[in-house]
Design a protein around this motif. Structure first.
Motif, PDB file in Angstrom:
ATOM      1  N   CYS A  76       0.970  -1.209   0.163  1.00  0.00           N
ATOM      2  CA  CYS A  76      -0.025   0.026  -0.021  1.00  0.00           C
ATOM      3  C   CYS A  76       0.950   0.996  -0.134  1.00  0.00           C
ATOM      4  CB  CYS A  76      -0.917  -0.179   1.282  1.00  0.00           C
ATOM      5  SG  CYS A  76      -2.275  -0.992   0.917  1.00  0.00           S
ATOM      6  N   ILE A  77       2.060   1.068   0.631  1.00  0.00           N
ATOM      7  CA  ILE A  77       2.821   2.337   0.696  1.00  0.00           C
ATOM      8  C   ILE A  77       3.447   2.610  -0.446  1.00  0.00           C
ATOM      9  CG2 ILE A  77       4.767   3.510   1.706  1.00  0.00           C
ATOM     10  CD1 ILE A  77       4.137   2.008   4.446  1.00  0.00           C
ATOM     11  N   MET A  78       3.983   1.361  -1.324  1.00  0.00           N
ATOM     12  CA  MET A  78       4.312   1.422  -2.704  1.00  0.00           C
ATOM     13  C   MET A  78       3.424   2.199  -3.590  1.00  0.00           C
ATOM     14  SD  MET A  78       6.575  -2.042  -3.413  1.00  0.00           S
ATOM     15  CE  MET A  78       6.544  -1.754  -4.975  1.00  0.00           C
ATOM     16  N   GLY A  79       1.961   1.784  -3.369  1.00  0.00           N
ATOM     17  CA  GLY A  79       1.190   2.162  -4.350  1.00  0.00           C
ATOM     18  C   GLY A  79       1.077   3.849  -4.242  1.00  0.00           C
ATOM     19  N   ILE A  80       0.806   4.355  -2.969  1.00  0.00           N
ATOM     20  CA  ILE A  80       0.944   5.812  -3.003  1.00  0.00           C
ATOM     21  C   ILE A  80       2.048   6.548  -3.116  1.00  0.00           C
ATOM     22  CG2 ILE A  80       1.663   6.036  -0.526  1.00  0.00           C
ATOM     23  CD1 ILE A  80      -0.981   7.949   0.015  1.00  0.00           C
ATOM     24  N   PHE A  81       3.103   5.871  -3.257  1.00  0.00           N
ATOM     25  CA  PHE A  81       4.505   6.523  -3.943  1.00  0.00           C
ATOM     26  C   PHE A  81       4.107   6.587  -5.584  1.00  0.00           C
ATOM     27  CE2 PHE A  81       7.248   5.585  -0.173  1.00  0.00           C
ATOM     28  CZ  PHE A  81       6.819   6.431   0.634  1.00  0.00           C
ATOM     29  N   LEU A  82       3.947   5.237  -5.928  1.00  0.00           N
ATOM     30  CA  LEU A  82       3.583   5.339  -7.395  1.00  0.00           C
ATOM     31  C   LEU A  82       2.757   6.476  -8.029  1.00  0.00           C
ATOM     32  CD1 LEU A  82       3.730   1.422  -8.093  1.00  0.00           C
ATOM     33  CD2 LEU A  82       5.433   2.945  -8.628  1.00  0.00           C
ATOM     34  N   GLU A  83       1.741   6.528  -7.119  1.00  0.00           N
ATOM     35  CA  GLU A  83       0.536   7.396  -7.642  1.00  0.00           C
ATOM     36  C   GLU A  83       1.041   8.798  -7.312  1.00  0.00           C
ATOM     37  OE1 GLU A  83      -3.923   9.039  -6.122  1.00  0.00           O
ATOM     38  OE2 GLU A  83      -2.756   7.593  -4.964  1.00  0.00           O
ATOM     39  N   LYS A  84       1.581   9.253  -6.192  1.00  0.00           N
ATOM     40  CA  LYS A  84       2.002  10.658  -5.846  1.00  0.00           C
ATOM     41  C   LYS A  84       3.177  11.288  -6.668  1.00  0.00           C
ATOM     42  CE  LYS A  84      -1.568  11.208  -3.109  1.00  0.00           C
ATOM     43  NZ  LYS A  84      -2.571  11.868  -3.671  1.00  0.00           N
ATOM     44  N   SER A  85       3.944  10.393  -7.031  1.00  0.00           N
ATOM     45  CA  SER A  85       5.315  10.682  -7.948  1.00  0.00           C
ATOM     46  C   SER A  85       5.237  10.670  -9.266  1.00  0.00           C
ATOM     47  CB  SER A  85       6.445   9.479  -7.588  1.00  0.00           C
ATOM     48  OG  SER A  85       6.181   8.253  -7.939  1.00  0.00           O
ATOM     49  N   GLY A  86       3.988  10.103 -10.017  1.00  0.00           N
ATOM     50  CA  GLY A  86       3.888  10.050 -11.068  1.00  0.00           C
ATOM     51  C   GLY A  86       4.478   9.036 -11.942  1.00  0.00           C
ATOM     52  N   ALA A  87       5.088   8.005 -11.067  1.00  0.00           N
ATOM     53  CA  ALA A  87       5.488   6.832 -11.877  1.00  0.00           C
ATOM     54  C   ALA A  87       4.556   5.910 -12.521  1.00  0.00           C
ATOM     55  CB  ALA A  87       6.403   6.078 -10.796  1.00  0.00           C
ATOM     56  N   ALA A  88       3.369   5.940 -12.084  1.00  0.00           N
ATOM     57  CA  ALA A  88       2.233   5.217 -12.856  1.00  0.00           C
ATOM     58  C   ALA A  88       1.898   5.736 -14.192  1.00  0.00           C
ATOM     59  CB  ALA A  88       1.003   5.095 -11.781  1.00  0.00           C
ATOM     60  N   MET A 307      11.491  -8.560   2.486  1.00  0.00           N
ATOM     61  CA  MET A 307      12.902  -7.795   2.325  1.00  0.00           C
ATOM     62  C   MET A 307      12.925  -7.477   0.728  1.00  0.00           C
ATOM     63  SD  MET A 307      14.862  -7.231   4.561  1.00  0.00           S
ATOM     64  CE  MET A 307      15.957  -6.319   3.485  1.00  0.00           C
ATOM     65  N   ALA A 308      12.456  -8.086  -0.211  1.00  0.00           N
ATOM     66  CA  ALA A 308      12.332  -7.563  -1.498  1.00  0.00           C
ATOM     67  C   ALA A 308      11.537  -6.400  -1.707  1.00  0.00           C
ATOM     68  CB  ALA A 308      11.869  -8.655  -2.484  1.00  0.00           C
ATOM     69  N   LEU A 309      10.250  -6.387  -0.874  1.00  0.00           N
ATOM     70  CA  LEU A 309       9.325  -5.206  -0.965  1.00  0.00           C
ATOM     71  C   LEU A 309       9.964  -3.928  -0.184  1.00  0.00           C
ATOM     72  CD1 LEU A 309       5.796  -7.074  -0.721  1.00  0.00           C
ATOM     73  CD2 LEU A 309       6.493  -5.702  -2.679  1.00  0.00           C
ATOM     74  N   PHE A 310      10.515  -4.230   0.810  1.00  0.00           N
ATOM     75  CA  PHE A 310      10.965  -3.305   1.494  1.00  0.00           C
ATOM     76  C   PHE A 310      12.280  -2.437   0.725  1.00  0.00           C
ATOM     77  CE2 PHE A 310      14.467  -1.606   4.475  1.00  0.00           C
ATOM     78  CZ  PHE A 310      13.880  -1.021   5.218  1.00  0.00           C
ATOM     79  N   ILE A 311      12.991  -3.345   0.066  1.00  0.00           N
ATOM     80  CA  ILE A 311      13.953  -2.551  -0.844  1.00  0.00           C
ATOM     81  C   ILE A 311      13.088  -1.808  -1.853  1.00  0.00           C
ATOM     82  CG2 ILE A 311      15.655  -3.007  -2.699  1.00  0.00           C
ATOM     83  CD1 ILE A 311      16.468  -5.569  -1.211  1.00  0.00           C
ATOM     84  N   SER A 312      12.205  -2.355  -2.469  1.00  0.00           N
ATOM     85  CA  SER A 312      11.468  -1.571  -3.517  1.00  0.00           C
ATOM     86  C   SER A 312      10.773  -0.214  -2.799  1.00  0.00           C
ATOM     87  CB  SER A 312      10.228  -2.353  -3.916  1.00  0.00           C
ATOM     88  OG  SER A 312       9.675  -1.780  -4.990  1.00  0.00           O
ATOM     89  N   LEU A 313      10.195  -0.525  -1.481  1.00  0.00           N
ATOM     90  CA  LEU A 313       9.581   0.884  -0.702  1.00  0.00           C
ATOM     91  C   LEU A 313      10.603   1.954  -0.547  1.00  0.00           C
ATOM     92  CD1 LEU A 313       7.401   0.393   2.173  1.00  0.00           C
ATOM     93  CD2 LEU A 313       9.241   1.857   2.370  1.00  0.00           C
ATOM     94  N   CYS A 314      11.884   1.406  -0.373  1.00  0.00           N
ATOM     95  CA  CYS A 314      13.039   2.462  -0.121  1.00  0.00           C
ATOM     96  C   CYS A 314      13.129   3.029  -1.471  1.00  0.00           C
ATOM     97  CB  CYS A 314      14.164   1.747   0.476  1.00  0.00           C
ATOM     98  SG  CYS A 314      14.023   0.935   2.236  1.00  0.00           S
TER      99      CYS A 314
END
Length: 416
Positions: A76-88, A307-314
């Motif tokens: 969910c945190i990754m999702g909001i980063f993708l949305e707000k940063s414009g990555a999507a 761990m894999a998702l934590f790296i992606s989150l970072c």
């Protein structure tokens, strides 16, 4: 008191009544159903006392929370980063350049297909729904077709490709029942099956889109929501409409390029790094010469889903959102955690229900009955999944509950 199977169906019916008719939240509904099944099925299976009933529910809840709770939160945190940063949007623009504006529905579907692998499906809908409306308004394409293909792209990988929580929980359930399922191989198989399903969905929803051509987003826009550069592009597109000219890919490229978006490499890397790390763990596990080496230990550590998702989150926090200040990033994480809370609790409650069904012996009894009836083994998980999906609402919860029924006697069903 009752046969475990009868107790299970009574509990499921009660859950359906609570959710559908009395509008009770799914989380307490699932817990109530789990406790009811355990009490009614005493003393069958491992549920031999009222204390054991509660213990089974809480243990199932805790085990599910332990296996995928962190994954859902990170997703969910990754999702909001993708949305707000414009990555999507950047990913959609990149795919748009490859397939062209005439296939804008495929653009949405493919973007959803990628986004929904590490990110919870609900978050994917939030991220991409605004883009679907933009495409509908500018191309005059029906939202039935656009939304349908977007939904298929999101749901196909949501149900089939880890590390999205549902498939990850299914793998965990089967492993707990003694079936050696490798997560990396599961990912490859899920991707292989999802591709033809997505291809099939494109003509299907284009057909439905043509049946409802008037369900499009009106062209009127709130000009205060766009930058001056974007408004210039929108005005130029509007002039094309007046001249009955077709839009081209560059029109959308200019519209999105007017925003400050992350690079395509960084946008896709943030999503695909977890998949590559998990798959690398699988490859290392197949190379016997690396057993016990430092390299194997490091890759195994990094290849764990958490761990894999934590790296992606970072990567999302420090690279995608590098232009945001610290307070903004923290607020985004808090917003994501608020969204993740209900998802985590509902999913864990589904795990509790699955644990009760397993502990009472209902799963074993149903398995033996289906095998005796001569139902082909390949249909058993499909039928079970469909039955569990309707009353529970959450696909992830249905996968957890269904796998608890299927897994205990999976070897017997494979022989059918």
């Amino acid at each position: 008191m009752f046969s475990p199977v009868i107790a299970m169906w009574i509990g499921i019916i009660v859950m359906m009544v609570l959710i559908i008719f009395t509008k009770v939240h799914p989380f307490p509904s699932l817990i109530i159903s789990a406790i009811l099944i355990a009490v009614l099925a005493m003393p069958f299976g491992d549920v031999t006392s009222l204390t054991a009933c509660i213990s089974t529910v809480t243990t199932g809840f805790g085990n599910t929370m332990a296996s995928i709770g962190v994954v859902i939160g990170f997703g969910c945190i990754m999702g909001i980063f993708l949305e707000k940063s414009g990555a999507a949007k950047r990913m959609a623009l990149t795919i748009l350049k490859l397939v062209g504006v005439k296939n804008c529905d495929v653009v949405l579907g493919l973007t959803g297909w990628v986004v929904s692998i590490p990110v919870f499906c609900d978050s994917g809908f939030v991220i991409l729904s605004s883009l679907a409306k933009e495409f509908s308004r500018l191309t005059k394409r029906s939202m039935v077709g656009l939304g349908g293909i977007l939904g298929m792209g999101l749901y196909i990988t949501h149900f089939m490709v880890p590390p999205t929580p549902g498939p990850l929980a299914v793998v965990s359930t089967f492993q707990e029942n003694g079936l050696a399922i490798d997560l990396g191989i599961y990912i490859l198989c899920g991707i292989a099956i999802s591709i033809p399903l997505f291809i099939f969905s494109v003509p299907l929803f284009r057909y439905f889109g043509r049946k409802f051509p008037n369900l499009i987003v009106p062209y009127e826009i709130d000009r205060s929501k766009y930058t001056p550069e974007q408004l210039k592009v929108l005005d130029r597109i509007h002039e094309k409409y007046k001249r009955n000219e077709d839009l081209v890919t560059e029109d959308f490229a200019e519209l999105l390029a007017a925003e400050k978006l992350p690079s395509a490499f960084l946008s896709f890397a943030t999503l695909l790094v977890p998949i590559l790390l998990i798959f690398a763990n699988t490859l290392v596990g197949q190379i016997t010469s690396l057993d016990g080496t430092l390299v194997a230990d490091i890759i195994e550590f990094l290849g764990q889903p958490v761990m894999a998702l934590f790296i992606s989150l970072c990567m999302g926090a420090f690279l995608l959102c590098s232009n945001f200040d610290k307070k903004t990033c923290i607020n985004l994480m808090q917003e994501a955690c608020r969204d993740a809370g209900p998802i985590v609790f509902i999913t864990a409650a589904g795990g509790a229900l699955g644990a009760v069904i397993n502990a009472t012996g209902a799963a074993k009894i149903m398995a033996d009955a289906i095998v005796a009836a001569g139902v082909p083994g390949i249909l058993i998980p499909i039928i079970t999944g469909v039955i569990m999906r309707f009353p529970q609402g959450s696909g992830t919860t249905a996968m957890i509950t269904g796998s608890a029924i299927v897994a205990p006697d999976a070897d017997g069903w494979l022989e059918c």
